[in-house]
Design an enzyme around this catalytic site. Structure first.
Site, mmCIF file in Angstrom:
data_model
loop_
_atom_site.group_PDB
_atom_site.id
_atom_site.type_symbol
_atom_site.label_atom_id
_atom_site.label_comp_id
_atom_site.label_asym_id
_atom_site.label_seq_id
_atom_site.Cartn_x
_atom_site.Cartn_y
_atom_site.Cartn_z
ATOM 1 N N HIS A 229 -19.635 1.482 -7.046
ATOM 2 C CA HIS A 229 -20.708 2.133 -6.279
ATOM 3 C C HIS A 229 -21.968 1.277 -6.246
ATOM 4 O O HIS A 229 -22.613 1.165 -5.203
ATOM 5 C CB HIS A 229 -21.009 3.527 -6.844
ATOM 6 C CG HIS A 229 -19.826 4.452 -6.771
ATOM 7 N ND1 HIS A 229 -19.775 5.650 -7.420
ATOM 8 C CD2 HIS A 229 -18.629 4.325 -6.116
ATOM 9 C CE1 HIS A 229 -18.608 6.243 -7.179
ATOM 10 N NE2 HIS A 229 -17.898 5.447 -6.404
ATOM 11 N N ASP B 276 -16.476 2.990 -1.235
ATOM 12 C CA ASP B 276 -15.664 2.315 -2.258
ATOM 13 C C ASP B 276 -15.113 0.981 -1.748
ATOM 14 O O ASP B 276 -15.105 -0.016 -2.473
ATOM 15 C CB ASP B 276 -14.473 3.204 -2.649
ATOM 16 C CG ASP B 276 -14.834 4.234 -3.711
ATOM 17 O OD1 ASP B 276 -15.881 4.104 -4.358
ATOM 18 O OD2 ASP B 276 -14.025 5.176 -3.881
ATOM 19 N N HIS C 100 -16.988 8.355 1.610
ATOM 20 C CA HIS C 100 -16.942 7.769 0.270
ATOM 21 C C HIS C 100 -15.862 6.683 0.175
ATOM 22 O O HIS C 100 -16.022 5.708 -0.561
ATOM 23 C CB HIS C 100 -16.730 8.822 -0.815
ATOM 24 C CG HIS C 100 -16.906 8.226 -2.180
ATOM 25 N ND1 HIS C 100 -18.138 7.999 -2.736
ATOM 26 C CD2 HIS C 100 -16.000 7.709 -3.056
ATOM 27 C CE1 HIS C 100 -17.984 7.393 -3.903
ATOM 28 N NE2 HIS C 100 -16.695 7.205 -4.124
ATOM 29 N N HIS D 180 -8.498 1.900 -4.622
ATOM 30 C CA HIS D 180 -9.021 0.682 -5.246
ATOM 31 C C HIS D 180 -7.985 -0.428 -5.367
ATOM 32 O O HIS D 180 -8.281 -1.590 -5.094
ATOM 33 C CB HIS D 180 -9.600 0.995 -6.624
ATOM 34 C CG HIS D 180 -10.865 1.779 -6.551
ATOM 35 N ND1 HIS D 180 -11.972 1.330 -5.877
ATOM 36 C CD2 HIS D 180 -11.187 2.999 -7.028
ATOM 37 C CE1 HIS D 180 -12.930 2.232 -5.966
ATOM 38 N NE2 HIS D 180 -12.478 3.264 -6.645
HETATM 39 ZN ZN LIG Z 1 -16.005 5.851 -5.557
#
Ligand SMILES: [Zn+2]
Length: 296
Positions: free
Chosen positions: A78, A239, A235, A262
């Site tokens: 973040h 990310d 969001h 991720h």
């Molecule tokens: Zn995140």
């Protein structure tokens, strides 16, 4: 994109808890010279810099962790997203703890902190990262694709969660500071209440609460009102930008991501870096070449 590299005008600090450890943690952001990049250092290992580069990326279990010289720093995505979104190129980030504080689960507190410090232009230009051909990574129905496109960065992200308040969400964002701070930075991380016990048993999300995440049960949101109806896909863009910060240079082109996370973000960043290093493409070729496909 031809602009001067930047750093902060002055040192600024912020305090919160670690998402996974639950421990209080302070972070200090200090000005740094041109070509320093974004570099973390833990106050308990002051001689071990942990650069925000792909070579430091270690685990991607619900967050991105960096490690160098046997020292790791967790939940970096973040704050790195805020840096990339706002065009902050050089900063020394000292952490009194083992992970970046989660704050409200978004990048907005970091953006506000950077604005409070102010930006300084340095006597060196950024060297944007640009490819002249497509790069894609695919894992089942999850994928990320890069297409060469102009001199800016655009991200299109699509998610599809079988949940009444999430469902299918798709959004395209032109990544510029004013666009980023208004439309991306405020979007908070999200998770399911039913996963919390299991994650805590694994030593994760001990600092997670209704104050630093959008928390869902099977039918709705139990953590209060959403900041955007499509806060979830916003969001994911936040990310992705944080993970792409590990390229170490601003990126230009259009990225199409679908149901990624991720691990796939990092795999994609590695594929981009590899394509950029390939002798066939140093980013100067003008004609499209065959797609470099990785994965199945
Ligand atoms: Zn995140």
């Amino acid at each position: 994109m031809r602009r001067a590299q930047t750093t902060l005008r002055t040192t600024v600090s912020i305090e919160g808890v670690g998402l996974h450890s639950g421990h209080p943690v302070r972070a200090h952001f200090r000005p740094a010279p041109a070509d320093h990049g974004l570099v973390f250092v833990r106050s308990d290992h002051p001689g071990v810099p942990i650069p925000a580069r792909l070579s430091s990326a270690s685990t991607f279990d619900y967050a991105t962790t960096l490690a160098a010289g046997g020292v790791s720093i967790g939940t970096v995505e973040h704050v790195l997203s805020a840096a990339v979104g706002e065009g902050l190129d050089n900063c020394s980030i000292e952490i009194e703890g083992s992970e970046v504080p989660i704050l409200d689960g978004s990048a907005l507190p970091f953006v506000r902190l950077f604005h409070a410090a102010g930006f300084e232009r340095l006597e060196a230009s950024v060297r944007p990262f640009h490819l002249s051909r497509e790069v894609s990574v695919t894992r089942g129905d999850r994928s990320i694709r890069y297409e060469p496109d102009g001199s800016a960065l655009t991200i299109t992200y699509e998610i599809d969660f079988p949940h009444p308040v999430v469902g299918r969400q798709s959004l395209t964002i032109a990544v510029r500071p004013e666009e980023y701070s208004a439309r991306v930075a405020p979007a908070r991380t999200f998770g399911f209440a039913r996963d919390v016990e299991n994650l805590r048993a694994r030593g994760l999300v001990r600092g997670g609460s209704l104050h630093n995440a959008v928390v869902l049960d099977d039918t709705g949101v139990i953590s209060g009102p959403l900041r955007f109806r499509d806060e979830f896909v916003r969001h994911k863009i936040l990310d992705l930008l944080g993970d792409l910060a590990l390229l170490g240079r601003p990126l230009t082109g259009h990225i199409y991501a679908r149901k990624a996370g991720h691990a796939l973000h990092i795999e994609f960043a590695r594929a981009l870096a590899a394509a950029f290093r390939a002798p066939a493409d140093k980013g100067f070729a003008r004609s499209p070449q065959p797609e470099a496909a990785i994965g199945s």
